[in-house]
Design an enzyme around this catalytic site. Structure first.
Site, PDB file in Angstrom:
ATOM      1  N   ASP A 167     -10.969  27.763  15.340  1.00 28.45           N
ATOM      2  CA  ASP A 167     -10.707  26.395  15.822  1.00 28.45           C
ATOM      3  C   ASP A 167     -11.533  25.407  15.003  1.00 28.45           C
ATOM      4  OD1 ASP A 167     -13.130  27.065  16.928  1.00 28.45           O
ATOM      5  OD2 ASP A 167     -12.606  26.563  18.996  1.00 28.45           O
ATOM      6  N   SER A 168     -12.326  25.922  14.047  1.00 27.66           N
ATOM      7  CA  SER A 168     -12.951  25.051  13.041  1.00 27.66           C
ATOM      8  C   SER A 168     -11.877  24.302  12.252  1.00 27.66           C
ATOM      9  CB  SER A 168     -13.831  25.875  12.095  1.00 27.66           C
ATOM     10  OG  SER A 168     -13.105  26.963  11.560  1.00 27.66           O
TER      11      SER A 168
ATOM     12  N   GLU B  88     -15.169  32.417  23.110  1.00 28.24           N
ATOM     13  CA  GLU B  88     -16.620  32.180  23.089  1.00 28.24           C
ATOM     14  C   GLU B  88     -17.253  32.490  24.449  1.00 28.24           C
ATOM     15  OE1 GLU B  88     -17.472  28.209  21.652  1.00 28.24           O
ATOM     16  OE2 GLU B  88     -16.293  28.515  19.824  1.00 28.24           O
TER      17      GLU B  88
ATOM     18  N   GLU C  87     -23.280  33.920  15.925  1.00 30.69           N
ATOM     19  CA  GLU C  87     -23.419  32.699  15.124  1.00 30.69           C
ATOM     20  C   GLU C  87     -24.795  32.062  15.323  1.00 30.69           C
ATOM     21  OE1 GLU C  87     -20.226  29.851  15.424  1.00 30.69           O
ATOM     22  OE2 GLU C  87     -21.247  28.450  14.081  1.00 30.69           O
TER      23      GLU C  87
ATOM     24  N   LYS D 200      -9.978  35.545  19.614  1.00 30.17           N
ATOM     25  CA  LYS D 200     -11.441  35.425  19.752  1.00 30.17           C
ATOM     26  C   LYS D 200     -11.724  34.351  20.790  1.00 30.17           C
ATOM     27  CE  LYS D 200     -14.179  33.407  16.478  1.00 30.17           C
ATOM     28  NZ  LYS D 200     -14.738  32.254  17.217  1.00 30.17           N
TER      29      LYS D 200
ATOM     30  N   ASP E 251      -8.496  32.026  17.165  1.00 33.78           N
ATOM     31  CA  ASP E 251      -9.409  31.481  18.176  1.00 33.78           C
ATOM     32  C   ASP E 251      -8.623  30.938  19.360  1.00 33.78           C
ATOM     33  OD1 ASP E 251     -12.152  31.659  17.829  1.00 33.78           O
ATOM     34  OD2 ASP E 251     -12.228  29.974  16.417  1.00 33.78           O
TER      35      ASP E 251
HETATM   36  O1  KIV Z   1     -13.901  28.491  14.297  1.00 33.83           O
HETATM   37  C1  KIV Z   1     -14.518  29.180  13.467  1.00 33.83           C
HETATM   38  O2  KIV Z   1     -14.356  29.039  12.250  1.00 33.83           O
HETATM   39  C2  KIV Z   1     -15.464  30.160  13.956  1.00 33.83           C
HETATM   40  C3  KIV Z   1     -16.419  30.738  12.964  1.00 33.83           C
HETATM   41  C4  KIV Z   1     -17.498  29.761  12.725  1.00 33.83           C
HETATM   42  C5  KIV Z   1     -16.942  32.052  13.395  1.00 33.83           C
HETATM   43  O3  KIV Z   1     -15.496  30.437  15.128  1.00 33.83           O
END
Ligand code: KIV
Length: 272
Positions: A46-47, A117, A184, A115, A85
């Site tokens: 989600d970056s 969190e 992280e 993924k 994510d």
């Molecule tokens: O969103 C992302 O790119 C991430 C990485 C920083 C692990 O969760």
């Protein structure tokens, strides 16, 4: 067509002591290049909100945006494991929401895993997703979706109490069925302790050299991003400078009337 990497292979790599190379990807073209280079897993992080969409953090990223980018990455990937994510508030409200939303990332986005969190607060969600056949990667330490609660992007587990809590969360995620955990922005010794304790692989980002693998934001690693790059990132290229230089050369050519070749009479078809 290469054999796709499965979650089981990441666990096998840990057993064999082989490191896991993971990078983020947000579009089909970059996915194709990173996959061709042989990366084990691609994270549609989600970056994307910060790297591609211009947001200050990952909180505004929607499920539809994640599905859109995940589908593009899946179309560009033949071998790497595609992990998507789950964005903010798509898995925290109810377990039923989490199952439906993770299902969309797989059915519409083509992800092979999701993924999310957090540790103990999301354990029931992780168990349910795994029970219904959705592979889950955990994410501990700095949790970007909690940036407002944490008061910024700050290093985590920097005292013994927080380090112990992180280890308990990691063990809970493994017991809930997660196949791997991203760690992280935590001290190396904490990452090392978690990595030793778990049988599933840890993938570090700013967590030192002792994790079972590393994930970086590909734009940081390639120097494609000309904003802030975290200090732990090794840059293997400075593509932002290449883009600016190539664009200046293009502008000079256009201004001087040095146009490229004339278009062919028949439109080119892309190679199959
Ligand atoms: O969103 C992302 O790119 C991430 C990485 C920083 C692990 O969760």
């Amino acid at each position: 067509m290469p054999t796709p990497v499965r979650t089981r292979e990441l666990k096998d790599k840990k057993r064999r002591g082989e490191k896991i190379a993971m990078l983020t990807a947000y579009d089909a073209n970059m996915a194709r290049l990173l996959d061709r280079a042989g990366v084990d897993a691609l994270l549609v992080g989600d970056s994307v909100g910060m790297v591609m969409l211009g947001y200050a953090n990952t909180v505004p990223v929607t499920l539809d945006a994640m599905i859109h980018h995940t589908a593009a990455v899946s179309r560009g990937t033949e071998r790497a494991l595609v992990v998507a994510d789950m964005p903010f508030l798509t898995y925290q409200a109810t377990i039923a929401d989490a199952v439906r939303n993770a299902g969309r990332l797989m059915q519409e986005g083509g992800a092979a895993a999701v993924k999310l969190e957090g540790g103990r607060p999301v354990i029931d969600v992780v168990k349910r997703l795994v029970d219904v056949g959705i592979p889950v990667m955990g994410h501990l330490g700095l949790l970007p979706q909690s940036v407002h609660q944490a008061g910024g992007f700050v290093r985590q587990a920097t005292n013994p109490r927080e380090a112990d809590a992180l280890l308990v969360d990691a063990v809970a995620l493994e017991q809930a069925g997660a196949f791997s955990i991203v760690l992280e922005a935590i001290p190396s010794e904490v990452a090392r302790a978690v990595t030793t304790e778990l049988t599933i692989p840890t993938i570090g980002i700013g967590a030192g050299p002792d994790c079972d693998g590393q994930v970086l934001v590909s734009h940081d690693m390639l120097g494609l991003f000309d904003g802030y790059v975290p200090s732990f990132v090794k840059q293997y290229a400075r593509l932002n400078e290449t883009v600016v230089a190539a664009t200046r050369a293009y502008i000079d050519d256009v201004k001087a009337g040095r146009y490229a070749r004339p278009a062919a009479m028949v439109a080119a078809t892309p190679p199959a």
